[in-house]
Design a protein around this motif. Structure first.
Motif, PDB file in Angstrom:
ATOM      1  N   GLN A  18       0.849  -1.185   0.000  1.00 10.78           N
ATOM      2  CA  GLN A  18       0.000   0.000   0.000  1.00 10.78           C
ATOM      3  C   GLN A  18       0.888   1.238   0.000  1.00 10.78           C
ATOM      4  O   GLN A  18       1.556   1.525   0.984  1.00 10.78           O
ATOM      5  CB  GLN A  18      -0.906   0.003   1.226  1.00 10.78           C
ATOM      6  N   LEU A  19       0.911   1.958  -1.112  1.00 13.69           N
ATOM      7  CA  LEU A  19       1.743   3.152  -1.238  1.00 13.69           C
ATOM      8  C   LEU A  19       0.986   4.381  -0.776  1.00 13.69           C
ATOM      9  O   LEU A  19      -0.218   4.502  -0.977  1.00 13.69           O
ATOM     10  CB  LEU A  19       2.168   3.365  -2.691  1.00 13.69           C
ATOM     11  N   LYS A  20       1.731   5.304  -0.178  1.00 10.96           N
ATOM     12  CA  LYS A  20       1.169   6.607   0.168  1.00 10.96           C
ATOM     13  C   LYS A  20       1.320   7.530  -1.037  1.00 10.96           C
ATOM     14  O   LYS A  20       1.958   7.179  -2.029  1.00 10.96           O
ATOM     15  CB  LYS A  20       1.910   7.183   1.378  1.00 10.96           C
ATOM     16  N   ASP A  21       0.748   8.734  -0.955  1.00 13.32           N
ATOM     17  CA  ASP A  21       0.794   9.675  -2.077  1.00 13.32           C
ATOM     18  C   ASP A  21       2.219  10.083  -2.436  1.00 13.32           C
ATOM     19  O   ASP A  21       2.514  10.400  -3.586  1.00 13.32           O
ATOM     20  CB  ASP A  21      -0.030  10.930  -1.760  1.00 13.32           C
ATOM     21  N   ASN A  22       3.137  10.086  -1.448  1.00 15.93           N
ATOM     22  CA  ASN A  22       4.514  10.496  -1.721  1.00 15.93           C
ATOM     23  C   ASN A  22       5.414   9.316  -2.071  1.00 15.93           C
ATOM     24  O   ASN A  22       6.626   9.400  -1.963  1.00 15.93           O
ATOM     25  CB  ASN A  22       5.078  11.259  -0.521  1.00 15.93           C
ATOM     26  N   LEU A  23       4.818   8.196  -2.508  1.00 14.33           N
ATOM     27  CA  LEU A  23       5.513   6.977  -2.916  1.00 14.33           C
ATOM     28  C   LEU A  23       6.384   6.391  -1.808  1.00 14.33           C
ATOM     29  O   LEU A  23       7.475   5.911  -2.052  1.00 14.33           O
ATOM     30  CB  LEU A  23       6.348   7.213  -4.185  1.00 14.33           C
ATOM     31  N   THR A  24       5.894   6.421  -0.588  1.00 18.38           N
ATOM     32  CA  THR A  24       6.532   5.727   0.517  1.00 18.38           C
ATOM     33  C   THR A  24       5.562   4.662   1.004  1.00 18.38           C
ATOM     34  O   THR A  24       4.358   4.724   0.723  1.00 18.38           O
ATOM     35  CB  THR A  24       6.867   6.672   1.692  1.00 18.38           C
TER      36      THR A  24
END
Length: 137
Positions: A78-84
């Motif tokens: 599951q990626l966050k919006d900032n690709l972390t």
């Protein structure tokens, strides 16, 4: 004022030169829905620290399928919006006390779970107890 103007002009010239170098080597790409691509991601811990990339640590997720005869399942991260993406703490492997300016700081070596295996970092014990109370109970 004259020197400041000259410095600004030199900075603009240098910036323009660097932009032209970059633009010459840049490859313009476009993607459509359903295309298979690699995504550059950064694993972070629950206390907001980025896990250090090591030589053999994958820096990308996703699978590129170059041959339709072999299909590889995509990673389920599951990626966050900032690709972390957030890693989970598995266990406490070691404890240590560091003396810094006369203060003693309790550290714990935390083993983190990642899609590609495990990683370990030293964290401040009090921060870990706040964020992840389960390994301490």
């Amino acid at each position: 004022m004259e020197k400041i103007r000259m410095i600004r002009e030199n900075m603009k010239t240098a910036q323009s030169r660097q932009k032209s170098y970059y633009d010459r080597r840049r490859i313009h790409m476009s993607f459509k829905e359903g295309d298979h691509v690699f995504m550059r991601v950064v694993p972070i811990t629950g206390i907001g620290r980025v896990l250090k990339s090591r030589k053999l640590t994958p820096r990308f997720i996703g699978k590129y399928i170059s041959n339709p005869s072999h299909v590889i399942e995509p990673d389920s991260i599951q990626l966050k919006d900032n690709l972390t993406f957030e890693t989970l703490s598995l266990r406490i492997a070691d404890r240590s006390v560091k003396t810094l300016r006369g203060k003693e700081i309790a550290l714990v070596k935390v083993i983190w779970s990642q899609a590609n295996g495990e990683d370990a970092t030293w964290e401040v014990e009090s921060n870990m107890k706040e964020s992840f109370p389960h390994p301490f109970s």
